[in-house]
Design a protein around this motif. Structure first.
Motif, mmCIF file in Angstrom:
data_model
loop_
_atom_site.group_PDB
_atom_site.id
_atom_site.type_symbol
_atom_site.label_atom_id
_atom_site.label_comp_id
_atom_site.label_asym_id
_atom_site.label_seq_id
_atom_site.Cartn_x
_atom_site.Cartn_y
_atom_site.Cartn_z
ATOM 1 N N ALA A 36 -7.200 -66.229 82.565
ATOM 2 C CA ALA A 36 -8.133 -65.416 81.257
ATOM 3 C C ALA A 36 -9.021 -66.332 80.735
ATOM 4 N N GLY A 37 -9.622 -67.297 81.209
ATOM 5 C CA GLY A 37 -10.493 -68.033 80.597
ATOM 6 C C GLY A 37 -9.981 -69.091 79.835
ATOM 7 N N HIS A 39 -8.261 -73.042 78.284
ATOM 8 C CA HIS A 39 -8.718 -74.079 78.387
ATOM 9 C C HIS A 39 -7.841 -74.964 78.963
ATOM 10 N N HIS A 56 -10.698 -66.610 86.479
ATOM 11 C CA HIS A 56 -11.321 -67.643 85.759
ATOM 12 C C HIS A 56 -10.927 -68.537 84.788
ATOM 13 N N TYR A 59 -12.631 -73.876 79.523
ATOM 14 C CA TYR A 59 -13.176 -75.401 79.458
ATOM 15 C C TYR A 59 -12.284 -76.393 80.166
ATOM 16 N N ASN A 75 -14.515 -68.187 88.326
ATOM 17 C CA ASN A 75 -15.402 -69.054 87.916
ATOM 18 C C ASN A 75 -14.818 -70.068 86.803
ATOM 19 N N SER A 96 -19.653 -73.678 84.800
ATOM 20 C CA SER A 96 -20.553 -74.073 83.719
ATOM 21 C C SER A 96 -20.815 -75.197 83.373
ATOM 22 N N GLN A 97 -21.641 -75.572 82.307
ATOM 23 C CA GLN A 97 -22.197 -76.807 82.288
ATOM 24 C C GLN A 97 -21.388 -78.105 82.420
ATOM 25 N N SER A 115 -24.077 -74.925 86.610
ATOM 26 C CA SER A 115 -24.977 -74.821 85.466
ATOM 27 C C SER A 115 -25.674 -76.163 84.974
#
Lengths: 226, 298
Positions: A36-37, A39, A56, A59, A75, A96-97, A115
């Motif tokens: 769930a995203g 970190h 996903h 960070y 992701n 991501s970045q 990214s």
């Protein structure tokens, strides 16, 4: 095989288990569900474990990885595989970045897009991206290889040192002191090996162009001083 | 660092749950902004010919609500008040912006947070979960909403410095980042007649958009102009009466994730806020490109 459901379990428990594995289960495998995203999942591993994250992540996933193979079926948020030393990190979706920032070794595979600032200050890692990379990728990249099967955003390889960049698609523009270089036999060989290692064999090495340092910026030159 | 979230519904299905969903998104952004939190809800349009003004007052109780009703009735003829903790949504006859200015002049103890046909803004110091609980956002309906969790960098931690900022009718902006030319822009905008309540940089961005829209720009034109005139780091989520937009600066180091399904469009600083939404696992998810305007509705 150990399973962590992050709907019910703490991230600290997961990472502690991974850190204990060199003595408890050095070649074991771990599956993580419901990320769930969140970190800092699977950071600081130092054992040839197999870790699979289903979903996903947020960070700094798989930061400082050594030896382990970390699969992310989803992701990844910013800072993926930051400062990786060895092992493999494989993302099925996008990253991501600043993925692979400052990484010293190992292989980072992004099947989708990466990214901005992909491979910033990379220090020996190999990065293979199936899609595109964003702007400022390989900024101040010191060594290692970056292979981009899609397009590269603006300022690719700005202030680059000795990393080697290979892009199959278009490059929006090159950063300071980054130039296109000839593809020699050894470069075709290198790209072929990296694509094989990343499981992206539908791309041909001969479709790639090589970019690297003009070596004008990192030797002191009074004309570069402002 | 700050956290921003936005949720725009594409049909009626999720509208009854807007407040509930936005709250859970906002709470996920607590680590990014524990100083204060705020929400802008687009809901319940004022009756034809009326407007809505949301005001905040530190000490509201039954008694002060009664005297507020009387004094506002004296100014406007007849108004309806809906209290939500320390905020009151006032439905006034006529233009909401004029009414807001009149309230500011006649009731100096009240702070106007928004004015328009549909917008309501609630914001306060404190942890996001305490703030959303205080406003009982669960079950509050609406069409779209923005939220912000603040870790202050540019100005003080107070209720008035909390986001969202609204400087024009139904226009609202939440910001993650910092602007470097806000003092210069604020002076220019003040000379153009835009009113500011604080010295906060994000309020200037909201004021800038209000100014451009008042000059005849549509939202997309206004955001293109913002790309040219605003200097600094920003990811913005912007709400209008019936629209929703997202914009990142050309360097794009402030994070942003967009996701879309058949039912909703969501924006957040991090995916974990979006993960709270029904159907998030199958949503189309992408990172907004630098210096690219994304709009829905409007």
């Amino acid at each position: 095989m150990k399973e962590f459901n992050l709907d019910q379990e703490e991230i600290r428990g997961l990472n502690q288990h991974l850190h204990d594995m060199p003595s408890t289960d050095p070649n074991g495998s771990v599956t993580v569900t419901n990320p769930a995203g969140k970190h800092a999942l699977a950071v600081g591993i130092d054992t040839p474990a197999e870790v699979t994250i289903e979903g996903h992540v947020g960070y700094y996933c798989a930061g400082m990885n050594q030896q382990a193979t970390v699969h992310i079926n989803g992701n990844a948020g910013p800072g993926l595989a930051e400062n990786m030393m060895s092992g493999k990190v494989i993302v099925s979706g996008n990253a991501s970045q600043y993925c692979g920032a400052t990484a010293h070794g190992g292989l980072l595979v992004i099947r989708g897009d990466a990214s901005s600032r992909c491979g910033i200050s990379m220090k020996g890692v190999d990065i293979v991206v199936g899609g595109n990379v964003g702007h400022m990728s390989a900024f101040m990249a010191q060594t290692g290889r970056l292979v981009v099967c899609g397009d590269a955003g603006a300022a690719l390889g700005d202030s680059i040192y000795e990393a080697r960049l290979y892009v199959r698609g278009s490059v929006a523009n090159l950063g300071a002191d980054c130039i296109e270089k000839e593809m020699g036999e050894e470069h075709l060989q290198e790209v072929t090996e990296l694509l094989e290692a990343a499981g992206m064999t539908d791309c041909k090495a001969s479709d790639f162009r090589r970019y690297g340092s003009a070596r004008q910026l990192y030797h002191f030159n009074i004309d570069n001083a402002y | 660092m700050c956290g921003i979230v936005g949720l725009y519904t594409k049909n009626d299905r999720l509208r009854p749950e807007l407040g509930t969903l936005l709250s859970s998104m906002l709470i996920q952004m607590s680590d990014r902004g524990p100083d204060s939190a705020g929400v802008a809800l687009y809901r319940k349009p004022a009756a034809e010919g009326n407007g809505k003004v949301t005001v905040q007052s530190p000490d509201l109780d039954e008694e002060s609500m009664q005297s507020l009703q009387q004094s506002l009735d004296a100014v406007f003829g007849s108004v309806s008040l809906t209290r939500r903790a320390n905020h009151v949504v006032i439905e006034v006859p006529g233009n909401a912006m004029e009414a807001a200015h009149m309230i500011e002049e006649t009731h100096t103890d009240l702070r106007v947070t928004s004015s328009g046909q549909v917008i309501e803004i609630f914001k306060e110091k404190g942890l996001p979960k305490d703030v959303v609980n205080q406003y009982r956002l669960d079950g509050v309906d609406g069409t779209h909403a923005l939220g912000h969790t603040r870790m202050a960098t540019e100005s003080a931690v107070t209720t008035e410095h909390s986001h969202p900022f609204s400087t024009g009718l139904d226009l609202c902006l939440v910001h993650n980042g910092s602007l470097s030319n806000h003092n210069h822009l604020r002076r220019m905008l003040m000379s153009e007649g835009i009113r500011f309540q604080t010295d906060n940089d994000s309020e200037v961005a909201a004021g800038y958009l209000t100014w451009r829209l008042s000059q005849g720009d549509d939202l997309e034109d206004a955001l293109n102009a913002a790309l040219r005139d605003l200097d600094g780091f920003y990811t913005f989520a912007i709400g209008t009466k019936d629209g929703f937009a997202v914009l990142r600066d050309p360097i794009a180091c402030k994070p942003a994730v967009l996701a879309e399904t058949d039912d909703w469009v969501a924006m957040a600083s991090e995916y974990r806020a979006i993960a709270q939404l029904p159907g998030a696992e199958n949503a189309r998810i992408w990172e907004p490109e630098p210096a690219t305007i994304y709009t829905w509705g409007g």
